[in-house]
Write an enzyme that holds these catalytic residues in place. Structure first.
Site, PDB file in Angstrom:
ATOM      1  N   ARG A 139       5.597   1.275  -0.742  1.00 58.13           N
ATOM      2  CA  ARG A 139       5.616  -0.019  -0.042  1.00 58.13           C
ATOM      3  C   ARG A 139       6.636  -0.912  -0.829  1.00 58.13           C
ATOM      4  O   ARG A 139       6.877  -1.073  -1.902  1.00 58.13           O
ATOM      5  CB  ARG A 139       4.274  -0.718  -0.153  1.00 58.13           C
ATOM      6  CG  ARG A 139       4.314  -2.017   0.435  1.00 58.13           C
ATOM      7  CD  ARG A 139       2.928  -2.415   0.590  1.00 58.13           C
ATOM      8  NE  ARG A 139       1.852  -1.523   0.977  1.00 58.13           N
ATOM      9  CZ  ARG A 139       1.355  -1.519   2.162  1.00 58.13           C
ATOM     10  NH1 ARG A 139       2.051  -2.247   3.110  1.00 58.13           N
ATOM     11  NH2 ARG A 139       0.581  -0.861   2.535  1.00 58.13           N
ATOM     12  N   THR A 143       9.031  -6.711   1.690  1.00 54.88           N
ATOM     13  CA  THR A 143       8.482  -6.821   3.295  1.00 54.88           C
ATOM     14  C   THR A 143       7.164  -6.252   3.460  1.00 54.88           C
ATOM     15  O   THR A 143       6.806  -6.330   4.654  1.00 54.88           O
ATOM     16  CB  THR A 143       9.628  -5.876   4.015  1.00 54.88           C
ATOM     17  OG1 THR A 143       9.442  -4.448   3.562  1.00 54.88           O
ATOM     18  CG2 THR A 143      11.062  -6.394   4.033  1.00 54.88           C
ATOM     19  N   ASP A 237      -8.740   4.376  -5.460  1.00 51.56           N
ATOM     20  CA  ASP A 237      -7.145   5.084  -5.599  1.00 51.56           C
ATOM     21  C   ASP A 237      -7.234   6.436  -5.872  1.00 51.56           C
ATOM     22  O   ASP A 237      -7.681   6.939  -7.164  1.00 51.56           O
ATOM     23  CB  ASP A 237      -6.413   4.114  -6.736  1.00 51.56           C
ATOM     24  CG  ASP A 237      -4.923   4.740  -6.555  1.00 51.56           C
ATOM     25  OD1 ASP A 237      -4.596   5.966  -6.424  1.00 51.56           O
ATOM     26  OD2 ASP A 237      -4.159   3.642  -6.454  1.00 51.56           O
ATOM     27  N   ASP A 240      -4.976   7.785  -8.594  1.00 48.93           N
ATOM     28  CA  ASP A 240      -5.414   7.425 -10.100  1.00 48.93           C
ATOM     29  C   ASP A 240      -6.438   8.100 -10.554  1.00 48.93           C
ATOM     30  O   ASP A 240      -6.582   8.516 -11.764  1.00 48.93           O
ATOM     31  CB  ASP A 240      -5.711   5.996 -10.100  1.00 48.93           C
ATOM     32  CG  ASP A 240      -4.409   5.113 -10.024  1.00 48.93           C
ATOM     33  OD1 ASP A 240      -3.298   5.513 -10.188  1.00 48.93           O
ATOM     34  OD2 ASP A 240      -4.770   3.797  -9.934  1.00 48.93           O
TER      35      ASP A 240
END
Length: 245
Positions: A139, A143, A237, A240
């Site tokens: 990402r 933006t 996550d 993770d």
């Protein structure tokens, strides 16, 4: 308790078919998605039990990996069922013929780094010596949109059926961009299968609407996304928990 604006999670009695519902526990099951190209695994007692283990915040890393791998194996097996086959007649050791089938064409896997790499072994367990490409999408902090950083794909990928691997489908931004990359390399949309453990309804619908010829095979469609675009109830996550926690 769900809020007045939040729909109740779908639930059903889960257990062996030969037992009456009164003897089965009630469990939350996948939300249905009304798109033909989104295939949700049957909500069997085994699958719900495995998902319960990996959702639990108290599950340690070793168990998280073990039970995740079992779900991944189920996803790969189901994904392979969506590949076309052709007639194939063979002779058995006792001198008889058997009218069977064999897969039509070559396949490869493509994992969306890094969480998608956790699904590679499950594909290798089912498809010996399968070629696997990689796509890195992150990402953009300015933006908030996904940005392609890296891809390494088989040179002949346009001639293969592609199993795209990523365990979590939230907004769908990364997976949508990954499909764009595959199509730009000459892979026909209808030759792409996206294998996914847990999806949000928003992500599944976005994916189905933009790429109606891509088949999505997921274990579970959750209730939705929270204000941070995390899947809820989700499992945290995935990368993770699989690699570090």
């Amino acid at each position: 308790m769900p809020s007045q604006t939040e729909p109740a999670a779908p639930s059903q009695c889960v257990g062996p078919e030969y037992r009456p519902n009164a003897q089965k526990p009630t469990a939350t099951v996948s939300t249905e998605v009304s798109h033909e190209n989104v295939h949700i695994l049957p909500q069997t007692p085994q699958l719900i039990a495995l998902l319960t283990m990996i959702r639990d915040k108290n599950t340690n890393r070793a168990d998280f990996i073990f039970y995740s791998n079992r779900i991944i194996r189920l996803l790969v097996e189901e994904g392979l069922n969506h590949l076309p086959v052709v007639e194939h007649t063979i002779s058995t050791p006792v001198g008889r013929t058997y009218s069977g089938v064999k897969f039509e064409g070559k396949i490869c896997g493509v994992s969306i780094m890094r969480a998608g790499e956790a699904m590679e072994q499950g594909l290798r367990d089912c498809c010996r010596s399968v070629r696997i490409g990689k796509i890195l999408i992150q990402r953009d902090e300015e933006t908030s949109k996904p940005k392609l950083f890296y891809d390494k794909l088989p040179e002949d990928i346009s001639d293969r059926w592609v199993l795209l691997l990523d365990p979590m489908l939230a907004t769908g931004g990364s997976a949508l961009m990954a499909v764009d990359v595959l199509i730009s390399r000459g892979v026909p949309e209808e030759r792409i299968l996206f294998l996914n453990l847990i999806a949000s309804p928003e992500g599944a619908v976005n994916f189905a609407q933009k790429f109606p010829k891509v088949r999505v095979v997921t274990a579970f469609v959750d209730m939705g996304l929270n204000e941070k675009n995390y899947i809820v109830p989700g499992l945290g996550d995935f990368g993770d928990r699989f690699y570090t926690m």
